[in-house]
Write an enzyme that holds these catalytic residues in place. Structure first.
Site, PDB file in Angstrom:
ATOM      1  N   LYS A 231     -63.509  36.235 114.658  1.00 51.54           N
ATOM      2  CA  LYS A 231     -62.639  37.340 115.081  1.00 51.54           C
ATOM      3  C   LYS A 231     -62.708  38.497 114.078  1.00 51.54           C
ATOM      4  O   LYS A 231     -62.783  39.652 114.462  1.00 51.54           O
ATOM      5  CB  LYS A 231     -61.174  36.886 115.185  1.00 51.54           C
ATOM      6  CG  LYS A 231     -60.918  35.784 116.183  1.00 51.54           C
ATOM      7  CD  LYS A 231     -59.427  35.468 116.297  1.00 51.54           C
ATOM      8  CE  LYS A 231     -58.804  34.895 115.033  1.00 51.54           C
ATOM      9  NZ  LYS A 231     -59.252  33.532 114.689  1.00 51.54           N
TER      10      LYS A 231
ATOM     11  N   ARG B 235     -61.712  31.630 100.059  1.00 55.65           N
ATOM     12  CA  ARG B 235     -60.274  31.622 100.294  1.00 55.65           C
ATOM     13  C   ARG B 235     -59.700  30.249 100.006  1.00 55.65           C
ATOM     14  O   ARG B 235     -60.309  29.244 100.341  1.00 55.65           O
ATOM     15  CB  ARG B 235     -59.993  32.006 101.764  1.00 55.65           C
ATOM     16  CG  ARG B 235     -59.743  33.482 101.957  1.00 55.65           C
ATOM     17  CD  ARG B 235     -59.696  33.876 103.402  1.00 55.65           C
ATOM     18  NE  ARG B 235     -58.775  33.079 104.215  1.00 55.65           N
ATOM     19  CZ  ARG B 235     -58.535  33.329 105.508  1.00 55.65           C
ATOM     20  NH1 ARG B 235     -59.141  34.336 106.110  1.00 55.65           N
ATOM     21  NH2 ARG B 235     -57.706  32.572 106.190  1.00 55.65           N
TER      22      ARG B 235
ATOM     23  N   ARG C 122     -55.296  23.842 109.600  1.00 54.49           N
ATOM     24  CA  ARG C 122     -55.302  25.085 110.392  1.00 54.49           C
ATOM     25  C   ARG C 122     -55.821  24.834 111.805  1.00 54.49           C
ATOM     26  O   ARG C 122     -55.331  25.404 112.774  1.00 54.49           O
ATOM     27  CB  ARG C 122     -56.146  26.155 109.688  1.00 54.49           C
ATOM     28  CG  ARG C 122     -55.447  26.716 108.442  1.00 54.49           C
ATOM     29  CD  ARG C 122     -56.401  27.406 107.505  1.00 54.49           C
ATOM     30  NE  ARG C 122     -56.993  28.588 108.067  1.00 54.49           N
ATOM     31  CZ  ARG C 122     -58.167  29.086 107.681  1.00 54.49           C
ATOM     32  NH1 ARG C 122     -58.884  28.488 106.738  1.00 54.49           N
ATOM     33  NH2 ARG C 122     -58.630  30.181 108.237  1.00 54.49           N
TER      34      ARG C 122
ATOM     35  N   ARG D 172     -67.695  29.996 103.975  1.00 55.38           N
ATOM     36  CA  ARG D 172     -67.347  31.410 104.001  1.00 55.38           C
ATOM     37  C   ARG D 172     -67.055  31.966 102.603  1.00 55.38           C
ATOM     38  O   ARG D 172     -66.388  31.330 101.794  1.00 55.38           O
ATOM     39  CB  ARG D 172     -66.107  31.550 104.886  1.00 55.38           C
ATOM     40  CG  ARG D 172     -65.671  32.941 105.142  1.00 55.38           C
ATOM     41  CD  ARG D 172     -64.879  32.995 106.406  1.00 55.38           C
ATOM     42  NE  ARG D 172     -63.505  32.524 106.216  1.00 55.38           N
ATOM     43  CZ  ARG D 172     -62.546  32.760 107.104  1.00 55.38           C
ATOM     44  NH1 ARG D 172     -62.813  33.393 108.228  1.00 55.38           N
ATOM     45  NH2 ARG D 172     -61.330  32.321 106.889  1.00 55.38           N
TER      46      ARG D 172
ATOM     47  N   ARG E 184     -50.247  34.540 117.706  1.00 53.54           N
ATOM     48  CA  ARG E 184     -50.797  33.217 117.439  1.00 53.54           C
ATOM     49  C   ARG E 184     -49.973  32.116 118.099  1.00 53.54           C
ATOM     50  O   ARG E 184     -50.231  30.943 117.864  1.00 53.54           O
ATOM     51  CB  ARG E 184     -50.825  32.994 115.932  1.00 53.54           C
ATOM     52  CG  ARG E 184     -52.227  32.693 115.403  1.00 53.54           C
ATOM     53  CD  ARG E 184     -52.166  32.795 113.905  1.00 53.54           C
ATOM     54  NE  ARG E 184     -53.282  32.218 113.243  1.00 53.54           N
ATOM     55  CZ  ARG E 184     -54.177  32.918 112.556  1.00 53.54           C
ATOM     56  NH1 ARG E 184     -54.140  34.227 112.535  1.00 53.54           N
ATOM     57  NH2 ARG E 184     -55.128  32.298 111.894  1.00 53.54           N
TER      58      ARG E 184
HETATM   59  P1  AMP Z   1     -56.342  34.190 109.072  1.00 52.77           P
HETATM   60  O1  AMP Z   1     -56.857  35.107 108.013  1.00 52.77           O
HETATM   61  O2  AMP Z   1     -56.249  34.848 110.416  1.00 52.77           O
HETATM   62  O3  AMP Z   1     -57.104  32.886 109.127  1.00 52.77           O
HETATM   63  O4  AMP Z   1     -54.826  33.822 108.672  1.00 52.77           O
HETATM   64  C1  AMP Z   1     -54.545  33.167 107.457  1.00 52.77           C
HETATM   65  C2  AMP Z   1     -53.150  32.566 107.480  1.00 52.77           C
HETATM   66  O5  AMP Z   1     -52.173  33.595 107.645  1.00 52.77           O
HETATM   67  C3  AMP Z   1     -52.863  31.589 108.609  1.00 52.77           C
HETATM   68  O6  AMP Z   1     -53.326  30.275 108.316  1.00 52.77           O
HETATM   69  C4  AMP Z   1     -51.332  31.662 108.685  1.00 52.77           C
HETATM   70  O7  AMP Z   1     -50.728  30.955 107.618  1.00 52.77           O
HETATM   71  C5  AMP Z   1     -51.089  33.147 108.444  1.00 52.77           C
HETATM   72  N1  AMP Z   1     -51.080  33.913 109.705  1.00 52.77           N
HETATM   73  C6  AMP Z   1     -52.022  34.798 110.147  1.00 52.77           C
HETATM   74  N2  AMP Z   1     -51.676  35.324 111.338  1.00 52.77           N
HETATM   75  C7  AMP Z   1     -50.491  34.772 111.670  1.00 52.77           C
HETATM   76  C8  AMP Z   1     -49.602  34.889 112.794  1.00 52.77           C
HETATM   77  N3  AMP Z   1     -49.877  35.692 113.838  1.00 52.77           N
HETATM   78  N4  AMP Z   1     -48.469  34.151 112.790  1.00 52.77           N
HETATM   79  C9  AMP Z   1     -48.157  33.338 111.769  1.00 52.77           C
HETATM   80  N5  AMP Z   1     -48.947  33.162 110.679  1.00 52.77           N
HETATM   81  C10 AMP Z   1     -50.097  33.866 110.626  1.00 52.77           C
END
Ligand code: AMP
Length: 213
Positions: free
Chosen positions: A13, A159, A170, A126, A87
Site C-alpha cells: 500500500k 521497523r 499484525r 523490508r 482499518r
Molecule cells: P502501518 O505502517 O500501516 O503498518 O501501521 C503501523 C501500526 O500503526 C499498526 O500496526 C497499528 O499499530 C498502527 N495503525 C496504523 N493505522 C492504523 C489505524 N487506521 N487504526 C489503528 N491503528 C493503526
C-alpha cells in the site's frame, strides 16, 4: 479524486500509494507514517499510540479518527489517498460521516491482496529510510549501497514491528479486524479488488487502471 487503499500489512500500500499519489497529485495520507511521526515528536496522540504500535495492535479508534480528520480538513482543496485508514468497520463509518460533513466522498476503494507467505517475505526483509521514508527490500529491491538510501543518502532501518513475532500479531489483527472491511466496501461504487502478489510495475499498472476506470 479521493481514494482509499486497504489490504494486509506488507501488500505494498505504501509503495504503490506513494507512486500513485505522486502521479495524480494527491496528498498521500499514510496512517502508520502519521502515527510514527507523532511518536517521534512526542505528541499526546503519539504517547497514547506507541504501546499499541509496538505490540502490533490497532491504536484506539478515537485517537486515529481525530488525527485523520485533522489531516483531511487541512487538505480540503486537493484529492487524497488514504493508506492504512480505515482499518476496521467503525473507522470506515467514522470516515463516511466525517467526509459527508465536509461535503466530500470517496471515489475509489481499492482492496490489494496477496498470499500470506508473500506478505511475510516482504515484511521481514523490508528496510525504510529514516530521512525520507522510502522503502527497500533486502533481496527484492536492495539499495545500491548497504544501509544507505538511494534517493537521499539517509540511513536505512528495520521497523521495530517488522520483527517476526510482531508481524504474526499484525497479520492476526488484520484478519480479525481489517478484513471485514471487504464486506463493508465490496458493493459500494468505485470498489475494485487487485491481486498485488506480482511484480511492482505490473501491480502499479493494474492499480492505475482501476483508478482511471
Ligand atoms: P502501518 O505502517 O500501516 O503498518 O501501521 C503501523 C501500526 O500503526 C499498526 O500496526 C497499528 O499499530 C498502527 N495503525 C496504523 N493505522 C492504523 C489505524 N487506521 N487504526 C489503528 N491503528 C493503526
Amino acid at each position: 479524486m479521493n481514494l482509499v487503499l486497504f489490504g494486509p500489512p506488507g501488500v505494498g500500500k505504501g509503495t504503490q500509494g506513494s507512486r500513485l499519489a505522486d502521479e495524480f497529485g494527491l496528498s498521500h495520507l499514510a496512517m502508520g507514517d502519521i502515527l510514527r511521526a507523532a511518536v517521534r515528536n512526542g505528541t499526546e496522540a503519539g504517547l497514547k499510540a506507541k504501546a499499541f504500535m509496538d505490540e502490533g495492535k490497532l491504536v484506539p479508534d478515537a485517537v486515529v479518527v481525530a488525527m485523520i480528520e485533522d489531516e483531511i480538513a487541512g487538505k480540503e482543496s486537493n484529492g487524497f489517498l488514504l493508506d492504512g485508514f480505515p482499518r476496521n468497520v467503525p473507522q470506515a463509518e467514522a470516515l463516511d460521516q466525517m467526509l459527508a460533513g465536509h461535503n466530500m466522498g470517496i471515489d475509489h476503494v481499492i482492496f490489494m491482496d496477496a498470499p500470506e507467505s508473500n506478505l511475510l517475505e516482504r515484511l521481514s526483509g523490508r528496510l525504510i529510510c529514516r530521512a525520507c521514508g522510502f522503502g527497500f527490500h533486502r533481496h527484492y529491491s536492495p539499495p545500491r549501497e548497504a544501509g544507505k538510501c538511494d534517493r537521499c543518502g539517509g540511513e536505512l532501518y528495520q521497523r521495530e514491528d517488522d520483527r517476526e513475532d510482531v508481524i504474526a500479531k499484525r497479520l492476526h489483527v488484520y484478519r480479525e479486524q481489517t478484513a471485514p472491511l471487504l464486506d463493508y466496501y465490496k458493493d459500494k461504487p468505485g470498489f475494485a479488488k487487485l491481486d498485488a502478489s506480482g511484480e511492482m510495475d505490473s501491480v502499479y499498472a493494474a492499480l492505475k487502471q482501476a483508478v482511471e476506470g
